[in-house]
Design an enzyme around this catalytic site. Structure first.
Site, mmCIF file in Angstrom:
data_model
loop_
_atom_site.group_PDB
_atom_site.id
_atom_site.type_symbol
_atom_site.label_atom_id
_atom_site.label_comp_id
_atom_site.label_asym_id
_atom_site.label_seq_id
_atom_site.Cartn_x
_atom_site.Cartn_y
_atom_site.Cartn_z
ATOM 1 N N ASP A 19 27.383 15.349 1.853
ATOM 2 C CA ASP A 19 27.960 15.783 0.579
ATOM 3 C C ASP A 19 27.207 17.036 0.139
ATOM 4 O O ASP A 19 26.018 16.978 -0.191
ATOM 5 C CB ASP A 19 27.834 14.680 -0.472
ATOM 6 C CG ASP A 19 28.664 14.980 -1.727
ATOM 7 O OD1 ASP A 19 28.925 16.169 -2.000
ATOM 8 O OD2 ASP A 19 29.030 14.018 -2.432
ATOM 9 N N GLY A 45 21.503 7.397 -5.408
ATOM 10 C CA GLY A 45 22.429 8.171 -6.226
ATOM 11 C C GLY A 45 23.839 7.606 -6.177
ATOM 12 O O GLY A 45 24.348 7.283 -5.097
ATOM 13 N N THR A 92 25.028 20.195 -5.471
ATOM 14 C CA THR A 92 23.780 20.786 -5.950
ATOM 15 C C THR A 92 22.684 20.573 -4.918
ATOM 16 O O THR A 92 21.893 21.475 -4.624
ATOM 17 C CB THR A 92 23.374 20.157 -7.298
ATOM 18 O OG1 THR A 92 24.459 20.299 -8.226
ATOM 19 C CG2 THR A 92 22.144 20.823 -7.859
ATOM 20 N N ASN A 144 25.077 17.110 -11.412
ATOM 21 C CA ASN A 144 24.027 17.941 -11.980
ATOM 22 C C ASN A 144 24.523 19.309 -12.416
ATOM 23 O O ASN A 144 23.930 19.938 -13.287
ATOM 24 C CB ASN A 144 22.889 18.111 -10.962
ATOM 25 C CG ASN A 144 22.052 16.862 -10.825
ATOM 26 O OD1 ASN A 144 21.446 16.402 -11.773
ATOM 27 N ND2 ASN A 144 22.037 16.293 -9.626
ATOM 28 N N THR A 145 25.627 19.772 -11.831
ATOM 29 C CA THR A 145 26.162 21.079 -12.165
ATOM 30 C C THR A 145 27.388 20.989 -13.053
ATOM 31 O O THR A 145 27.518 21.731 -14.031
ATOM 32 C CB THR A 145 26.515 21.856 -10.876
ATOM 33 O OG1 THR A 145 25.352 21.954 -10.047
ATOM 34 C CG2 THR A 145 27.008 23.255 -11.207
ATOM 35 N N ASP A 166 33.216 12.020 -12.693
ATOM 36 C CA ASP A 166 32.003 12.219 -11.899
ATOM 37 C C ASP A 166 31.082 13.169 -12.655
ATOM 38 O O ASP A 166 31.407 14.349 -12.833
ATOM 39 C CB ASP A 166 32.358 12.789 -10.522
ATOM 40 C CG ASP A 166 31.125 13.099 -9.695
ATOM 41 O OD1 ASP A 166 30.168 12.305 -9.745
ATOM 42 O OD2 ASP A 166 31.110 14.134 -9.008
ATOM 43 N N VAL A 169 33.283 16.363 -13.724
ATOM 44 C CA VAL A 169 34.646 16.456 -13.220
ATOM 45 C C VAL A 169 35.402 15.202 -13.635
ATOM 46 O O VAL A 169 34.928 14.082 -13.422
ATOM 47 C CB VAL A 169 34.677 16.607 -11.687
ATOM 48 C CG1 VAL A 169 36.115 16.708 -11.195
ATOM 49 C CG2 VAL A 169 33.891 17.837 -11.259
ATOM 50 N N ASP A 194 26.595 9.071 -6.632
ATOM 51 C CA ASP A 194 27.524 9.920 -5.898
ATOM 52 C C ASP A 194 27.509 9.556 -4.414
ATOM 53 O O ASP A 194 28.561 9.522 -3.756
ATOM 54 C CB ASP A 194 27.192 11.402 -6.098
ATOM 55 C CG ASP A 194 25.730 11.743 -5.833
ATOM 56 O OD1 ASP A 194 24.881 10.823 -5.758
ATOM 57 O OD2 ASP A 194 25.424 12.943 -5.718
#
Length: 256
Positions: free
Chosen positions: A130, A108, A133, A9-10, A6, A13, A110
């Site tokens: 969710d 997105g 960010t 933006n931060t 995954d 993973v 995600d």
């Protein structure tokens, strides 16, 4: 063994999943959009070696990315380590639901993965928060149609902006407040982070349910959600592995 990646933006993973939702090993490293493919792969090799990440049992791989600048680098890294061409999640795949937004290709991935995990486990209307960010709310009806979403500045972004713009407000560690009404600046800020976000979730559940004309099953996931969920008053389901479950489902549906 599924290798699920995954790209957020931060953080990026990466996890190994022998069964749906079961994470036996994971790597997390900061997202750096400025890296070239060679620079990313060099850093990736270093992280893998440091943590002893074992790719030997991987037989399929899938990548979810909201950072297009890094997708090619991660796909190349996965292929170099596993010899596999990973699936890259997109809106045109078999997802287990239909996207009915104005521009499905802009949704997105995600949020797509979260929804794929949710529809496999729950019936009826769904509201999926969710908290990463950004805080996103995905809404699906009982016909398995993804109707749309609400996007809100994330908990950490909001807190960092408050500290940066208000001279007398300090940086705080995100922890549960001792009580609702803070008696000092730090406790007041912690209460604002936790209870304001919890009240937002509670309120949006009511409003979404009212707009749909029926109750919704609410799921909450994402990095800081574990701090917020205990302060919510509406019934909800906390699932920290929802996105991973979604990647598993998408891989199962689309892997030949």
């Amino acid at each position: 063994m599924l290798l699920a990646v995954d790209i957020g933006n931060t953080n990026v993973v990466m996890g190994l999943m022998p069964t749906r939702g079961e994470l036996v090993s994971a790597l997390r490293f900061p997202t750096d959009k400025r890296r070239t493919i060679d620079e990313f792969m060099e850093g990736f090799e270093g992280v893998v070696a440091m943590h002893g990440f074992d790719f030997s049992n991987v037989d399929s791989a899938i990548v979810s990315s909201v950072v297009p600048e890094l997708t090619e680098s991660v796909v190349a890294s996965v292929k170099a380590k596993t010899g596999l061409d990973p699936l890259v999640v997109n809106s045109s795949m078999d997802l287990g639901f239909t996207i009915t937004t104005d521009h499905p290709d802009k949704l997105g991935v995600d949020m797509i993965a979260d929804a794929a995990g949710a529809v496999a486990d729950y019936e009826g209307c769904l509201a999926i928060f969710d908290m990463g960010t950004a805080t996103t709310l995905s809404v699906l009806n009982s016909s398995r149609e993804y109707l749309g979403s609400i996007i809100i500045p994330g908990v950490v972004i909001s807190q960092d902006a408050l500290t940066a713009q208000a001279s007398q407000l300090p940086f705080i560690k995100l922890e549960p407040p001792r009580e609702l009404i803070g008696r000092n600046t730090v406790d007041s800020m912690r209460s604002g982070v936790v209870h304001a976000n919890a009240a937002m979730i509670d309120g949006l559940i009511d409003r979404v349910s009212q707009e749909l004309g029926e109750p919704v099953t609410t799921l909450v996931t994402g990095g800081v959600s574990r701090l917020i969920v205990p302060a919510c008053t509406r019934p909800l389901i906390y699932d920290p592995n929802l996105l991973l479950k979604g990647l598993w489902e998408i891989n199962r549906r689309n892997r030949a």
